[in-house]
Design a protein around this motif. Sequence first.
Motif, PDB file in Angstrom:
ATOM      1  N   THR A 392       0.822  -1.208   0.000  1.00 47.11           N
ATOM      2  CA  THR A 392       0.000   0.000   0.000  1.00 47.11           C
ATOM      3  C   THR A 392       0.854   1.254   0.000  1.00 47.11           C
ATOM      4  OG1 THR A 392      -1.772   1.165   1.177  1.00 47.11           O
ATOM      5  CG2 THR A 392      -0.146   0.066   2.533  1.00 47.11           C
ATOM      6  N   ARG A 393       0.354   2.279  -0.660  1.00 43.68           N
ATOM      7  CA  ARG A 393       0.834   3.632  -0.424  1.00 43.68           C
ATOM      8  C   ARG A 393       0.018   4.196   0.737  1.00 43.68           C
ATOM      9  NH1 ARG A 393       5.156   2.980  -3.333  1.00 43.68           N
ATOM     10  NH2 ARG A 393       4.814   2.725  -5.568  1.00 43.68           N
ATOM     11  N   HIS A 394       0.608   5.115   1.479  1.00 42.44           N
ATOM     12  CA  HIS A 394      -0.160   5.796   2.523  1.00 42.44           C
ATOM     13  C   HIS A 394       0.275   7.247   2.577  1.00 42.44           C
ATOM     14  CE1 HIS A 394       3.207   5.291   5.598  1.00 42.44           C
ATOM     15  NE2 HIS A 394       3.512   4.351   4.721  1.00 42.44           N
ATOM     16  N   ALA A 395      -0.678   8.116   2.900  1.00 40.10           N
ATOM     17  CA  ALA A 395      -0.412   9.545   2.860  1.00 40.10           C
ATOM     18  C   ALA A 395      -1.283  10.247   3.888  1.00 40.10           C
ATOM     19  CB  ALA A 395      -0.698  10.105   1.464  1.00 40.10           C
ATOM     20  N   GLY A 396      -0.772  11.330   4.439  1.00 37.85           N
ATOM     21  CA  GLY A 396      -1.522  12.119   5.410  1.00 37.85           C
ATOM     22  C   GLY A 396      -0.587  12.988   6.217  1.00 37.85           C
ATOM     23  N   SER A 406       4.111   7.922   1.350  1.00 37.97           N
ATOM     24  CA  SER A 406       5.114   6.875   1.477  1.00 37.97           C
ATOM     25  C   SER A 406       4.529   5.521   1.075  1.00 37.97           C
ATOM     26  CB  SER A 406       5.655   6.816   2.910  1.00 37.97           C
ATOM     27  OG  SER A 406       6.802   5.998   2.980  1.00 37.97           O
ATOM     28  N   SER A 407       5.333   4.471   1.263  1.00 37.70           N
ATOM     29  CA  SER A 407       4.953   3.115   0.870  1.00 37.70           C
ATOM     30  C   SER A 407       5.082   2.178   2.058  1.00 37.70           C
ATOM     31  CB  SER A 407       5.850   2.594  -0.265  1.00 37.70           C
ATOM     32  OG  SER A 407       5.827   3.471  -1.360  1.00 37.70           O
ATOM     33  N   ALA A 485      -4.434   0.692  -2.090  1.00 42.60           N
ATOM     34  CA  ALA A 485      -4.113  -0.736  -2.136  1.00 42.60           C
ATOM     35  C   ALA A 485      -3.601  -1.119  -3.517  1.00 42.60           C
ATOM     36  CB  ALA A 485      -5.348  -1.563  -1.786  1.00 42.60           C
ATOM     37  N   LEU A 486      -2.432  -1.776  -3.553  1.00 40.43           N
ATOM     38  CA  LEU A 486      -1.761  -2.113  -4.810  1.00 40.43           C
ATOM     39  C   LEU A 486      -1.360  -3.586  -4.807  1.00 40.43           C
ATOM     40  CD1 LEU A 486       0.648   0.943  -4.771  1.00 40.43           C
ATOM     41  CD2 LEU A 486      -1.529   0.792  -5.971  1.00 40.43           C
ATOM     42  N   GLY A 487      -0.637  -3.959  -5.855  1.00 36.24           N
ATOM     43  CA  GLY A 487      -0.084  -5.306  -5.923  1.00 36.24           C
ATOM     44  C   GLY A 487      -0.917  -6.243  -6.779  1.00 36.24           C
ATOM     45  N   VAL A 488      -0.532  -7.516  -6.773  1.00 40.57           N
ATOM     46  CA  VAL A 488      -1.248  -8.531  -7.544  1.00 40.57           C
ATOM     47  C   VAL A 488      -2.431  -9.016  -6.719  1.00 40.57           C
ATOM     48  CG1 VAL A 488      -1.086 -10.736  -8.738  1.00 40.57           C
ATOM     49  CG2 VAL A 488       0.888  -9.226  -8.688  1.00 40.57           C
ATOM     50  N   ALA A 489      -3.634  -8.635  -7.135  1.00 44.31           N
ATOM     51  CA  ALA A 489      -4.838  -9.020  -6.409  1.00 44.31           C
ATOM     52  C   ALA A 489      -5.244 -10.443  -6.775  1.00 44.31           C
ATOM     53  CB  ALA A 489      -5.974  -8.038  -6.716  1.00 44.31           C
ATOM     54  N   GLY A 490      -6.192 -10.997  -6.012  1.00 44.36           N
ATOM     55  CA  GLY A 490      -6.667 -12.353  -6.277  1.00 44.36           C
ATOM     56  C   GLY A 490      -5.911 -13.378  -5.453  1.00 44.36           C
TER      57      GLY A 490
END
Length: 624
Positions: A392-396, A406-407, A485-490
């Motif tokens: 995930t990336r996250h920001a705030g 950031s990551s 939310a990122l990456g290879v889902a499933g």
Amino acid sequence: MDEGVAPALEGADGLFMESSIGSVDPVTFEILSHRLYQIAKEMGATLERVGGTVNTTQMHDYMASLYRINGDILSAGDSTGWHVACAGFAVRRILERFSGEGEIEPGDMFLLNDPYQAAIHQSDMYMISPIHYRGGLVAWSATFVHVADIGAMSPGGNSPGATEICHEGLRIPGLKLVERGKLRRDVFEMIVNMTRQPAMVGLDLKCEMAANHVARTRMEEMCGHYGVELVDAVSSEMIRYSETILRKRIREIPDGSWSDSATIEAEETWKVSLRLEKKGDRLLFDFTGSDRQARKGINVPYHATFGACFGAVLTTLGYDIPKNQGILRPIEVIAPAGTVVNVQYPGPVSLNTTSGGAVVKYLASSVLMQMLATSEKWKNEVMALTKGGRFTRHAGVNQHGRYYVSSLHSIGAGGARSTQDGIDTGSSGVTGHDVEWVELNFPLLYLLRRHIKDGGGAGKFRGGAGAEMAITLHDAPERRIKGVALGVAGLRNSGQGIFGGYPGAPAIMVLHEDADPASFMIQAKQAVASPSRGGRARQLPYCEFDFKEGDVLYMRATSGGGYGDPLERSPESVLNDVLNRFVSPEAARGVYGVVLNEKSSALDLESTREFRAALRLERRETRE
């Protein structure tokens, strides 16, 4: 198959050619080859030391390489082959774009991040710099850093909601950022101020400038000491050397063709198909049959598809030879335009490195493994493969009152090999984050980080166990941050088993809203296999989400697939895995057929032999 080793330069009869200045002797060849390799490594070290973002200093998501005058790869240091190949395209694009008299001068540096030109997605900023000696162009250096932000729809640049390239941030087809050694400050400030993190993006760009400056200085010193003609002759011979060795190895494998396919899953599903044809000393990767490009940023540009195939060859047949253009020459890649593996304007790409790109890299390695399995000489190099993971990336606003992007991701594992287990939490392409560093800089608290029990695919050799982790907000001024939310889902994104081995546990990402973080931490410390996380749980697809105070984000990395029949695994190895909490007592018996005493601390070898014999008989009866 480690990319991080110095190239082996054993001289062989007929390998060293006559150059324009006479014979390049083996000793000189080896000295200068290793010197070029060390220059590329020093460039990478500079990126890491000057850079200040998570991507550069924690995840090592960068590239630093040297190129010949025409853009051919000269020396790639320890950089991943994927970006090394793409940066070669970037050098050629700069040569084409600035082809006029006086447009490429000593001290210049050029910037490019256009995915339709050479980058993989806009977050990948390539810095390209000519290297001159006494007024003549002798080489190029190139770096890449995944910048903290690029001004896209979503913080960090990876945008699940993007349906076209224009939604995904700043796109630069090539511009001169440094002219004759002087920074064009107006251009620099324009670029960084179009992002959410101008200071951090500025630092990303400056660490690339520093690395390219190191390359120029070291290459000038080398040319001054040895002479331009000798350096050029060795450069040419390095490429010929790598090509000669690789073609020889390819010829040792029987001709044939092998195929595989995989899917990219989101709201829809896209299929990627690949057939590898090996004939003589040539490899043809043909992606014909792959689905049309998507209105989702999972698409991959042609040069990235090509680079994925280059990287796969590099880590199988070319793992111990210099990484340069010679490894590209025996490779041909067919990727039909307008498909998910050769995106055309205006197709989006921002999610591709961890989705479409991960699948392409998996398939390229998969067909190569099938090919190697047909060769007596090379079959021991076959290993189980991993498809990808989630992060995930996250920001705030952080606990120090500053906005950040950031990551965050958990650490994946490697597939089992023909002679040993896969690597536990350490074979995911990029490294993980230091817990204390994350908690110091971001409003996050780790509740859990450990190996996944029963995660590694079972086999004669076990797949590596990835990591699972859980985090919650802590000391967040706004009591919430944004996640992507990122990456290879499933659930088919795990390491795939081979020769009877089982698949590894898939990577997942689950948000537990309004949970009980304190209770979760207590259960985790008590080594509960699956702590009760409470709250409303939902798996996260490609999406943006609010991460609020009281929520718990659980992330499980992909684990490696197993190699061979689990019933052939050494009982002593199974017991050791149980004692180290990689394997549960239940799996030891039910999957591996190993019988332990009541305390699961010692083997019952006689009962194990009898039980395994019964399991094998049951298998035969089931098949019949």
